[in-house]
Design an enzyme around this catalytic site. Structure first.
Site, PDB file in Angstrom:
ATOM      1  N   LYS A   1     -11.510   9.941   4.723  1.00 45.30           N
ATOM      2  CA  LYS A   1     -11.075   8.496   5.240  1.00 45.30           C
ATOM      3  C   LYS A   1      -9.874   7.785   5.082  1.00 45.30           C
ATOM      4  O   LYS A   1      -9.359   8.302   3.412  1.00 45.30           O
ATOM      5  CB  LYS A   1     -11.612   7.447   4.542  1.00 45.30           C
ATOM      6  CG  LYS A   1     -11.921   7.225   3.585  1.00 45.30           C
ATOM      7  CD  LYS A   1     -12.967   6.086   2.969  1.00 45.30           C
ATOM      8  CE  LYS A   1     -12.718   5.311   1.475  1.00 45.30           C
ATOM      9  NZ  LYS A   1     -13.633   5.160   0.522  1.00 45.30           N
TER      10      LYS A   1
ATOM     11  N   TYR B   1      19.328  -8.563  -7.450  1.00 50.78           N
ATOM     12  CA  TYR B   1      18.937  -9.754  -6.536  1.00 50.78           C
ATOM     13  C   TYR B   1      18.951 -10.696  -7.907  1.00 50.78           C
ATOM     14  O   TYR B   1      17.223  -9.778  -8.248  1.00 50.78           O
ATOM     15  CB  TYR B   1      18.051  -9.702  -5.507  1.00 50.78           C
ATOM     16  CG  TYR B   1      18.776  -9.575  -4.117  1.00 50.78           C
ATOM     17  CD1 TYR B   1      19.495 -10.142  -3.862  1.00 50.78           C
ATOM     18  CD2 TYR B   1      17.797  -7.833  -3.411  1.00 50.78           C
ATOM     19  CE1 TYR B   1      19.980  -9.463  -2.820  1.00 50.78           C
ATOM     20  CE2 TYR B   1      18.811  -8.203  -2.489  1.00 50.78           C
ATOM     21  CZ  TYR B   1      19.052  -8.143  -1.657  1.00 50.78           C
ATOM     22  OH  TYR B   1      19.750  -7.716  -1.016  1.00 50.78           O
TER      23      TYR B   1
HETATM   24  C1  LIG Z   1     -14.392   5.569  -0.448  1.00 50.27           C
HETATM   25  C2  LIG Z   1     -16.459   6.703   0.459  1.00 50.27           C
HETATM   26  C3  LIG Z   1     -16.384   7.193  -1.101  1.00 50.27           C
HETATM   27  C4  LIG Z   1     -15.440   7.838  -2.101  1.00 50.27           C
HETATM   28  O1  LIG Z   1     -15.805   6.940  -2.902  1.00 50.27           O
HETATM   29  P1  LIG Z   1     -14.936   7.325  -4.251  1.00 50.27           P
HETATM   30  O2  LIG Z   1     -14.244   7.034  -5.649  1.00 50.27           O
HETATM   31  O3  LIG Z   1     -13.426   7.814  -3.238  1.00 50.27           O
HETATM   32  O4  LIG Z   1     -15.376   8.812  -4.987  1.00 50.27           O
HETATM   33  C5  LIG Z   1     -17.647   7.775  -0.772  1.00 50.27           C
HETATM   34  N1  LIG Z   1     -18.718   6.585   0.055  1.00 50.27           N
HETATM   35  C6  LIG Z   1     -18.530   5.858   0.271  1.00 50.27           C
HETATM   36  C7  LIG Z   1     -18.937   5.100   1.468  1.00 50.27           C
HETATM   37  C8  LIG Z   1     -16.653   5.714   0.656  1.00 50.27           C
HETATM   38  O5  LIG Z   1     -16.479   4.130   1.599  1.00 50.27           O
END
Ligand SMILES: *Cc1c(COP(=O)(O)O)cnc(C)c1O
Length: 366
Positions: free
Chosen positions: A34, A261
């Site tokens: 994702k 800055y």
């Molecule tokens: C992002 C996600 C994962 C992966 O989680 P990690 O901690 O990055 O391994 C697994 N399941 C769902 C539903 C997620 O949203």
């Protein structure tokens, strides 16, 4: 990006190595790619993992699923966010994507629109309290699934809230709730695959494995247990992202002079400073002002003064032979490296965010 001098090196072979390492513990993995593969690039990561044997992927949005299908990829594609916009329902059917569904309207819409068998994944809330049905929804879910015979329950899933925290009871509490939910659906005659574990689950909690696990951060080399006494469980993971920017100027700073800055840094003695072409416009956080470090020629150099929009200063006093054009590594390095977790700590965040935001710069696949 046309205004940026920051390059993001993606080492795909490390993602493959991490995948094979995780597979030794848990044989059935559905890589989570994702958010553009946590900033590493959806399609290049999917290609590399397909060659390494991945048979299915989990994406975030349905649209990411469509992009993956057009790669082309013929295996299962799971959309963790499921249908959000109206057009997602059509795309799910057209491109054969398995959506997470977590409210009744999604089931009804999909049931009405699907012309042929449409696989679905039910997302249950066992402790995240974000998305998901609960146990008390099950009788109505069963009614709906019997009514919409075009929907095929393929997966039952939930997500862990505290798996990256050592020795806690909540992981097992979620396992218990998940078991109850699965049992109720099994007793109603449904057959499906079960999935609960994320990266931390795979590394430390075999109770969470079920039919397949969903690793994300560990694939990219983030150690969810970094800094805890379970750190060992993830030490062999290799970060796949390195981020670098060139030195555009080298100059001296006399004792008592200030830099950048706000005049937040005053030279305690005569110094040599390098100006690096990276700033908050490149998603390198301004909160790293006077806090972060970079690596130049295998030497760690602290950031001095405020991080600006497209540049910042680092202390290179006493390091020989550094000149304009040399590369400063903001993440990773050659022999000396900055770990994603170190950068995250200076940044007051987690490795996940470091990857996602720095990955939005120009990527180079090496
Ligand atoms: C992002 C996600 C994962 C992966 O989680 P990690 O901690 O990055 O391994 C697994 N399941 C769902 C539903 C997620 O949203």
């Amino acid at each position: 990006m046309w205004y940026s001098f920051v390059d993001v090196e993606i080492h795909l072979e490390n993602i493959v190595k991490n995948f094979l390492f995780l597979q030794k513990s848990c044989s059935s993995l559905v890589p989570v790619i994702k958010a553009d593969a946590y900033g590493h690039g959806l399609i290049p990561v999917a290609r590399a993992l397909t060659h390494a044997g991945a048979k299915a992927f989990a994406v975030g949005s349905v649209e990411e699923g469509v992009a993956l299908r057009l790669m082309p990829f013929e295996g299962d594609i799971i959309s963790l966010l499921g249908p959000v916009e109206q057009r997602d329902f059509k795309l799910i059917c057209e491109y054969n994507i398995i959506p997470f569904v977590y409210h009744f309207e999604q089931i009804e819409n999909l049931g009405e629109i699907a012309k042929r068998q449409c696989p679905v994944a039910l997302k249950f809330d066992t402790g995240m309290a974000r998305l998901g049905f609960t146990e008390k929804d099950i009788p109505r879910i069963i009614d709906k699934l019997r009514f919409y015979s075009n929907l095929e329950l393929k997966i039952v899933a939930s997500h862990l809230a505290l798996a990256d925290s050592v020795e806690n009871d909540f992981v097992l509490e979620q396992v218990k709730r998940f078991n109850n939910i699965c049992q109720m659906l099994t007793q109603a005659g449904f057959k499906f695959k079960k999935s609960l574990a994320n990266s931390a689950g795979i590394l430390a909690w075999p109770e969470t494995y079920y039919d397949f696990a969903r690793p994300g951060i560990a694939l990219y080399g983030g150690n969810p247990f970094w800094g805890t006494n379970w750190q060992e469980k993830g030490v062999s993971l290799r970060p796949a992202m390195k981020v670098r920017a060139p030195l555009v100027n080298v100059r001296s700073l006399s004792k008592g002079e200030t830099i950048s800055y706000g005049r937040t840094f005053r030279a305690p003695s005569d110094m040599k400073v390098g100006i690096v072409a990276v700033g908050y416009a490149d998603n390198y956080s301004r909160s790293l002002s006077n806090k972060g470090w970079v690596v130049i020629k295998d030497k760690r150099c602290p950031i001095i003064g405020r991080v600006c929009m497209q540049m910042m200063a680092v202390d290179i006093t006493g390091i020989q032979s550094i000149e304009r054009g040399d590369m400063a590594y903001l993440l990773g390095g050659r022999n000396v490296s900055i770990l994603p977790e170190e950068l995250a700590e200076w940044w007051n965040t987690i490795s996940y965010e470091v990857f996602c935001v720095l990955g939005q710069n120009n990527r180079i696949y090496v």
